[in-house]
Design an enzyme around this catalytic site. Structure first.
Site, PDB file in Angstrom:
ATOM      1  N   TYR A 264      45.214  64.227  31.271  1.00 42.15           N
ATOM      2  CA  TYR A 264      45.866  65.134  32.225  1.00 42.15           C
ATOM      3  C   TYR A 264      47.312  65.353  31.803  1.00 42.15           C
ATOM      4  O   TYR A 264      47.879  64.548  31.057  1.00 42.15           O
ATOM      5  CB  TYR A 264      45.769  64.610  33.668  1.00 42.15           C
ATOM      6  CG  TYR A 264      46.209  63.182  33.888  1.00 42.15           C
ATOM      7  CD1 TYR A 264      47.551  62.848  34.022  1.00 42.15           C
ATOM      8  CD2 TYR A 264      45.274  62.159  33.986  1.00 42.15           C
ATOM      9  CE1 TYR A 264      47.946  61.543  34.251  1.00 42.15           C
ATOM     10  CE2 TYR A 264      45.658  60.843  34.200  1.00 42.15           C
ATOM     11  CZ  TYR A 264      46.990  60.545  34.340  1.00 42.15           C
ATOM     12  OH  TYR A 264      47.394  59.249  34.551  1.00 42.15           O
TER      13      TYR A 264
ATOM     14  N   GLU B  85      62.693  40.514  40.953  1.00 39.11           N
ATOM     15  CA  GLU B  85      61.866  41.015  39.853  1.00 39.11           C
ATOM     16  C   GLU B  85      62.109  40.164  38.612  1.00 39.11           C
ATOM     17  O   GLU B  85      63.256  39.943  38.229  1.00 39.11           O
ATOM     18  CB  GLU B  85      62.196  42.488  39.585  1.00 39.11           C
ATOM     19  CG  GLU B  85      61.652  43.052  38.297  1.00 39.11           C
ATOM     20  CD  GLU B  85      60.123  42.933  38.135  1.00 39.11           C
ATOM     21  OE1 GLU B  85      59.387  43.260  39.079  1.00 39.11           O
ATOM     22  OE2 GLU B  85      59.684  42.492  37.055  1.00 39.11           O
TER      23      GLU B  85
ATOM     24  N   ASP C  56      48.152  44.854  43.629  1.00 43.61           N
ATOM     25  CA  ASP C  56      47.282  44.143  42.685  1.00 43.61           C
ATOM     26  C   ASP C  56      47.276  42.635  42.921  1.00 43.61           C
ATOM     27  O   ASP C  56      46.304  41.961  42.584  1.00 43.61           O
ATOM     28  CB  ASP C  56      47.748  44.407  41.244  1.00 43.61           C
ATOM     29  CG  ASP C  56      47.197  45.719  40.687  1.00 43.61           C
ATOM     30  OD1 ASP C  56      46.606  46.496  41.456  1.00 43.61           O
ATOM     31  OD2 ASP C  56      47.371  45.960  39.475  1.00 43.61           O
TER      32      ASP C  56
ATOM     33  N   ARG D   7      54.566  57.359  34.347  1.00 43.54           N
ATOM     34  CA  ARG D   7      54.905  56.121  35.069  1.00 43.54           C
ATOM     35  C   ARG D   7      56.401  55.852  35.077  1.00 43.54           C
ATOM     36  O   ARG D   7      56.955  55.387  36.069  1.00 43.54           O
ATOM     37  CB  ARG D   7      54.200  54.926  34.439  1.00 43.54           C
ATOM     38  CG  ARG D   7      52.783  54.809  34.874  1.00 43.54           C
ATOM     39  CD  ARG D   7      52.074  53.666  34.202  1.00 43.54           C
ATOM     40  NE  ARG D   7      50.707  53.648  34.658  1.00 43.54           N
ATOM     41  CZ  ARG D   7      50.226  52.830  35.586  1.00 43.54           C
ATOM     42  NH1 ARG D   7      50.981  51.919  36.117  1.00 43.54           N
ATOM     43  NH2 ARG D   7      48.976  52.931  35.975  1.00 43.54           N
TER      44      ARG D   7
HETATM   45  C1  FAD Z   1      44.626  51.988  32.487  1.00 43.61           C
HETATM   46  C2  FAD Z   1      45.089  52.026  33.918  1.00 43.61           C
HETATM   47  C3  FAD Z   1      45.194  53.238  34.581  1.00 43.61           C
HETATM   48  C4  FAD Z   1      45.573  53.282  35.925  1.00 43.61           C
HETATM   49  N1  FAD Z   1      45.665  54.493  36.548  1.00 43.61           N
HETATM   50  C5  FAD Z   1      46.010  54.541  37.849  1.00 43.61           C
HETATM   51  C6  FAD Z   1      46.129  55.791  38.519  1.00 43.61           C
HETATM   52  O1  FAD Z   1      45.951  56.858  37.914  1.00 43.61           O
HETATM   53  N2  FAD Z   1      46.465  55.787  39.850  1.00 43.61           N
HETATM   54  C7  FAD Z   1      46.688  54.619  40.533  1.00 43.61           C
HETATM   55  O2  FAD Z   1      47.003  54.675  41.739  1.00 43.61           O
HETATM   56  N3  FAD Z   1      46.599  53.418  39.915  1.00 43.61           N
HETATM   57  C8  FAD Z   1      46.276  53.348  38.601  1.00 43.61           C
HETATM   58  N4  FAD Z   1      46.217  52.145  37.961  1.00 43.61           N
HETATM   59  C9  FAD Z   1      46.488  50.909  38.733  1.00 43.61           C
HETATM   60  C10 FAD Z   1      47.975  50.681  38.929  1.00 43.61           C
HETATM   61  O3  FAD Z   1      48.672  50.740  37.704  1.00 43.61           O
HETATM   62  C11 FAD Z   1      48.203  49.299  39.558  1.00 43.61           C
HETATM   63  O4  FAD Z   1      47.269  49.113  40.590  1.00 43.61           O
HETATM   64  C12 FAD Z   1      49.597  49.222  40.118  1.00 43.61           C
HETATM   65  O5  FAD Z   1      50.528  49.262  39.066  1.00 43.61           O
HETATM   66  C13 FAD Z   1      49.772  47.939  40.927  1.00 43.61           C
HETATM   67  O6  FAD Z   1      51.085  47.888  41.404  1.00 43.61           O
HETATM   68  P1  FAD Z   1      51.687  46.522  41.941  1.00 43.61           P
HETATM   69  O7  FAD Z   1      53.070  46.861  42.385  1.00 43.61           O
HETATM   70  O8  FAD Z   1      50.752  45.877  42.890  1.00 43.61           O
HETATM   71  O9  FAD Z   1      51.725  45.541  40.667  1.00 43.61           O
HETATM   72  P2  FAD Z   1      52.472  45.690  39.280  1.00 43.61           P
HETATM   73  O10 FAD Z   1      52.660  47.104  38.904  1.00 43.61           O
HETATM   74  O11 FAD Z   1      51.738  44.803  38.338  1.00 43.61           O
HETATM   75  O12 FAD Z   1      53.931  45.090  39.546  1.00 43.61           O
HETATM   76  C14 FAD Z   1      54.143  43.713  39.679  1.00 43.61           C
HETATM   77  C15 FAD Z   1      55.624  43.412  39.446  1.00 43.61           C
HETATM   78  O13 FAD Z   1      55.851  42.029  39.719  1.00 43.61           O
HETATM   79  C16 FAD Z   1      56.684  41.478  38.690  1.00 43.61           C
HETATM   80  N5  FAD Z   1      56.407  40.038  38.618  1.00 43.61           N
HETATM   81  C17 FAD Z   1      55.305  39.438  38.113  1.00 43.61           C
HETATM   82  N6  FAD Z   1      55.410  38.108  38.215  1.00 43.61           N
HETATM   83  C18 FAD Z   1      56.616  37.853  38.790  1.00 43.61           C
HETATM   84  C19 FAD Z   1      57.296  36.652  39.153  1.00 43.61           C
HETATM   85  N7  FAD Z   1      56.770  35.442  38.919  1.00 43.61           N
HETATM   86  N8  FAD Z   1      58.500  36.737  39.749  1.00 43.61           N
HETATM   87  C20 FAD Z   1      59.063  37.980  39.993  1.00 43.61           C
HETATM   88  N9  FAD Z   1      58.456  39.155  39.662  1.00 43.61           N
HETATM   89  C21 FAD Z   1      57.248  39.088  39.071  1.00 43.61           C
HETATM   90  C22 FAD Z   1      56.235  42.250  37.444  1.00 43.61           C
HETATM   91  O14 FAD Z   1      57.214  42.179  36.421  1.00 43.61           O
HETATM   92  C23 FAD Z   1      56.047  43.664  38.001  1.00 43.61           C
HETATM   93  O15 FAD Z   1      57.243  44.404  37.976  1.00 43.61           O
HETATM   94  C24 FAD Z   1      45.858  52.077  36.617  1.00 43.61           C
HETATM   95  C25 FAD Z   1      45.783  50.844  35.954  1.00 43.61           C
HETATM   96  C26 FAD Z   1      45.425  50.822  34.611  1.00 43.61           C
HETATM   97  C27 FAD Z   1      45.344  49.490  33.928  1.00 43.61           C
END
Ligand code: FAD
Length: 397
Positions: A220, A34, A297, A108
């Site tokens: 909510y 991370e 994502d 969160r």
């Molecule tokens: C306004 C808003 C509301 C939302 N509401 C919801 C909801 O109600 N329900 C829902 O299911 N989803 C919701 N989402 C979507 C959700 O937040 C994301 O889809 C989710 O956080 C994606 O998770 P992830 O683990 O794929 O990526 P992320 O949460 O982006 O995690 C990526 C991780 O990788 C790390 N990282 C990045 N680059 C590097 C690197 N080069 N080397 C090492 N580590 C790195 C980052 O620091 C981070 O910790 C919402 C999004 C937004 C913007």
């Protein structure tokens, strides 16, 4: 590479943490890298629909979740023009009965903390903070990632590498996809207030959705009803990259100045806003290359108009862990994961985009939309049963 070598995960967000737990539970060692030096989540909420909560519960997080998360009684949709209630659809017990798992809302930071606690108490997972990946080396036998840390560069080797590093994924770039996410003009304002400050006209025990021209608002309860989470999405031609910046409360109030009084009163209570520019991209044409793939994502960001981005990352984790369990041919397992997940991710992404379009309609098209919502009434959430009813053991969309 022996089967006992670890799976490397880049990114300890919702997706990376869940995958680490799911793999460890199947007896697979994990190295989790991370880039942040500590996990700090924004002061905002997240909805965890049954397709996601079921997986976390199966991972043994049920008790921790039930302590930290809440279940709103219903989803209430209102007009942002007139304030009228358009439809109310039950959540709470109804979702549990229908889908066999709760529709949770949670802070969160609480979600992250309970995932992190579980990761920290799992011997098979080695979590390294402050490691930002710099290069990836793949060959037939293994994969190596070099990450920059406080004490210089370090190389980690494993049987597979999963890029769970979010919408700006470096893992994707390093494995050959340099396409950029697209800004489509949506900005999310996020804030929370103490529940005691909620205006009387806003119900505290429901998920409220207000639809108006060029904007919508969701609220909510989180923290067992002690706080209310508020997300206001507006249209803005200018994007800012990155997760969050401070927002000007006056700008937000001005944007909603013509909305019904309860909305204005609610927004007046928010002392501090964080603002996100929302980026979108089609599901990447290719996630997996040999022993590397992408998750959450990094592979398929979802606009938040269906509250599914985090849920899809959790689903990805469950499917990927089950396919890697006992896999003698890792590249084939990753290719299978991609083939299984891509159609669902694309379908959910499109459903979220479609909500973005209809949520923000101006009059008179909004009147036609409102008629449809009124007619659908309590069955509003039923049209997403293909999302909420999804199970990892029947992973097709
Ligand atoms: C306004 C808003 C509301 C939302 N509401 C919801 C909801 O109600 N329900 C829902 O299911 N989803 C919701 N989402 C979507 C959700 O937040 C994301 O889809 C989710 O956080 C994606 O998770 P992830 O683990 O794929 O990526 P992320 O949460 O982006 O995690 C990526 C991780 O990788 C790390 N990282 C990045 N680059 C590097 C690197 N080069 N080397 C090492 N580590 C790195 C980052 O620091 C981070 O910790 C919402 C999004 C937004 C913007």
């Amino acid at each position: 590479m022996p089967e006992s070598s670890p799976v490397l995960i880049v990114g300890a967000g919702i997706g990376g943490l869940t995958l680490a737990l799911a793999l460890a539970r199947r007896g697979i060692d994990v190295t989790l890298l991370e880039k942040r030096t500590a996990l700090e989540e924004a002061g905002a909420g997240i909805q965890l629909s049954p397709n996601a909560s079921r997986i976390l519960i199966d991972l043994g997080l049920g008790r921790a979740l039930s302590r930290a998360a809440g279940e709103p009684a219903r989803l209430a949709v209102r007009s942002g023009r007139t304030g009228a209630l358009l439809a109310a659809s039950p959540l709470g017990e109804t979702m549990r009965e229908r889908y066999g798992a709760p529709y949770y809302v949670i802070h969160r930071a609480d979600l992250q903390m309970l995932l992190l606690d579980a990761v920290r108490s799992t011997a098979r997972i080695r979590l390294h903070f402050g490691r930002s990946i710099r290069s990836i080396d793949r060959n037939e036998a293994d994969v190596a990632v070099t990450a920059e840390g406080m004490s210089g560069a370090e190389t980690f080797t494993g049987r597979a590498l999963i890029g769970a590093d979010g919408v700006w994924s470096k893992a994707a770039r390093l494995t050959g996809d340099s396409s950029e996410p697209v800004f489509r003009g949506h900005v999310a304002w996020r804030g929370t207030i103490e529940a005691s400050r909620t205006p009387p006209a806003i119900a505290q025990d429901e998920t409220g959705l207000w639809l108006g021209p060029g904007a919508h608002l969701v609220h909510y309860p989180i923290r067992n009803g002690a706080r209310i989470n508020i997300v206001a999405v507006t249209e803005n031609p200018i994007a800012e990259r990155g997760w969050s910046r401070q927002g000007d409360a006056g700008v937000c109030r001005h944007r909603f100045r013509d909305w019904p009084e309860p909305v204005r009163a609610l927004l007046d209570q928010v002392d501090s806003w964080l603002v996100w520019s929302l980026f979108d991209r089609s599901a990447r044409s290719r996630w997996s290359r040999g022993r590397t793939t992408l998750l959450g994502d990094a592979a398929h960001p979802v606009l938040p108009f269906l509250a599914q981005g985090g849920a899809l990352a959790i689903e990805d984790a469950a499917v990927l862990a089950s396919l890697l369990d006992g896999a003698s041919d890792v590249p084939a397992a990753l290719a299978r994961y991609e083939a299984l997940r891509k159609p669902r991710a694309a379908r959910v992404q499109e459903a979220a985009r479609s909500n973005g379009r209809t949520y923000h309609l101006g009059f008179p098209l909004s009147a036609a939309r409102d008629v449809v919502i009124r007619r659908t009434g309590a069955a509003l959430t039923d049209r997403y049963s293909w999302i909420y009813g999804w199970r990892p053991d029947a992973p097709a969309a």
